[in-house]
Design an enzyme around this catalytic site. Structure first.
Site, PDB file in Angstrom:
ATOM      1  CB  CYS A 113      -0.939  -0.004   1.191  1.00  0.00           C
ATOM      2  SG  CYS A 113      -0.117  -0.089   2.803  1.00  0.00           S
ATOM      3  CG  HIS A 286      -4.099   0.852   4.576  1.00  0.00           C
ATOM      4  ND1 HIS A 286      -3.403   0.107   3.646  1.00  0.00           N
ATOM      5  CD2 HIS A 286      -5.284   1.183   3.975  1.00  0.00           C
ATOM      6  CE1 HIS A 286      -4.135  -0.024   2.549  1.00  0.00           C
ATOM      7  NE2 HIS A 286      -5.280   0.625   2.726  1.00  0.00           N
ATOM      8  CG  ASN A 306      -8.356   1.108   0.725  1.00  0.00           C
ATOM      9  OD1 ASN A 306      -7.126   1.036   0.764  1.00  0.00           O
ATOM     10  ND2 ASN A 306      -9.118   0.449   1.578  1.00  0.00           N
TER      11      ASN A 306
END
Length: 339
Positions: A113, A286, A306
């Site tokens: 990520c 994240h 996301n």
């Protein structure tokens, strides 16, 4: 007696692992969130609750820093007044011509990520800075595979080091998996993290190793040499944890990368303005791409893309409470100015 003790220990260990499985825990939050009359968001089933607890490491790849940021703090933006900041803003609408802004990425079964969010924000900013003359993609694959100072590749990395890499080394072009776009397309296959969807189930794939670092173009059809394809930022920096300064940064230069702490109930997010439930537990860090803000039912929010594909959440997006540094969201914003 020893046999009984061994069996009892095994049962207790199994029960403990069941209780701490984040996917089962997330599933258990759905009814609690939706039945709360004061909740500002709705929950639903995103992930299969039978996924192993270890799979969370493939989703949450932002390493938490036990040190100050290596990036300098951005100077205040003085050519935009606070009173001129709009109540609502969506980068996708302002810069409609940037195709990268309209997409939801899929990091695959890899804790990448930090790399996907960084290159995605840099890609958008390069398109914006060039007024659409650059309208391709930059390679998350090169950053993931080659930035040794960024961390451990699919094992997680540091968001500030990613922007420093863009400044010192630059990054080549590269589209999504199997896209044949750019020098180094993403080498990790998209997969279905969720209950239903068209992709192969992530849980059925072999453990994902970090791709090897290659100093050549992986796309045989791409004509530009590797060493002449790199794009850099002329400056990289962390943005002050001020709502107005973050908004001005996005208004002037485009999306930014945001790092935050994920709580278990977030895994079940479907719509509305997310705020963690009081007894939800943190599961890791994240990184995502912050593209705008707004207000929903009198609740201010950040608008975020996301990288768990478009089957998660609100078609791959989520809103999170703005102005309270929820989950540490406003304290870890990084960006850079394309060269």
């Amino acid at each position: 007696m020893l046999f009984l003790l061994t069996v009892l220990t095994s049962i207790l260990a199994f029960a403990s692992s069941e209780e701490t499985n984040p996917f089962k825990e997330a599933y258990s939050w759905i009814e609690k969130v939706n039945s709360n009359p004061h909740s500002t968001w709705k929950a639903g089933q995103n992930f299969d609750p039978t996924l192993p607890a270890s799979y969370i490491k493939k989703l949450l790849g932002l390493k938490r820093k036990n040190r100050p940021s290596i990036l300098p703090r951005a100077l205040p933006i003085n050519d935009i007044n606070d009173k001129d900041i709009p109540k609502e803003f969506d980068s996708r609408k302002k810069w409609k011509y940037c195709k990268s802004l309209q997409e939801i990425r899929d990091q695959g079964a890899c804790g990448s990520c930090w790399a996907v969010a960084a290159t995605s924000a840099f890609t958008d900013r390069l398109c914006i800075a060039t007024k659409g003359k650059f309208n391709g993609h930059l390679s998350a694959n090169e950053l993931l595979a080659c930035c040794s100072e960024c961390g451990d590749g699919c094992g997680g990395g540091y968001d500030d080091a990613a922007w420093e890499y863009f400044k010192n080394h630059g990054v080549v072009t590269g589209g999504d998996y199997n896209s044949s776009e750019g020098c180094q397309p993403y080498q990790l296959q998209p997969c279905e993290h969720h209950v239903e969807g068209p992709r192969p189930q992530c849980s059925s794939l072999e453990p994902t190793p970090t791709p090897p670092c290659e100093t050549k173009c992986l796309n045989k059809k791409y004509r530009k040499p590797f060493n002449k394809d790199h794009h850099k930022v002329k400056s990289s920096y962390s943005v002050p944890s001020s709502v107005a300064e973050i908004q001005k940064e996005i208004l002037k230069h485009g999306p930014v990368e945001a790092g935050f702490i994920v709580y278990t109930d977030f895994l079940s997010y479907k719509s509305g303005v997310y705020q963690p439930s009081p007894s939800s537990t943190s599961k890791g860090g994240h990184a995502v791409k912050l593209i705008g803000w707004g207000v929903e039912k009198n609740t201010p929010y950040w608008l975020v893309q996301n990288s768990w594909n478009s089957d998660w959440g609100d078609k791959g997006l989520f809103k999170i409470l703005r102005g309270k540094n929820t989950c540490g969201f406003e304290s870890e914003i990084n960006a850079g100015i394309p060269k």
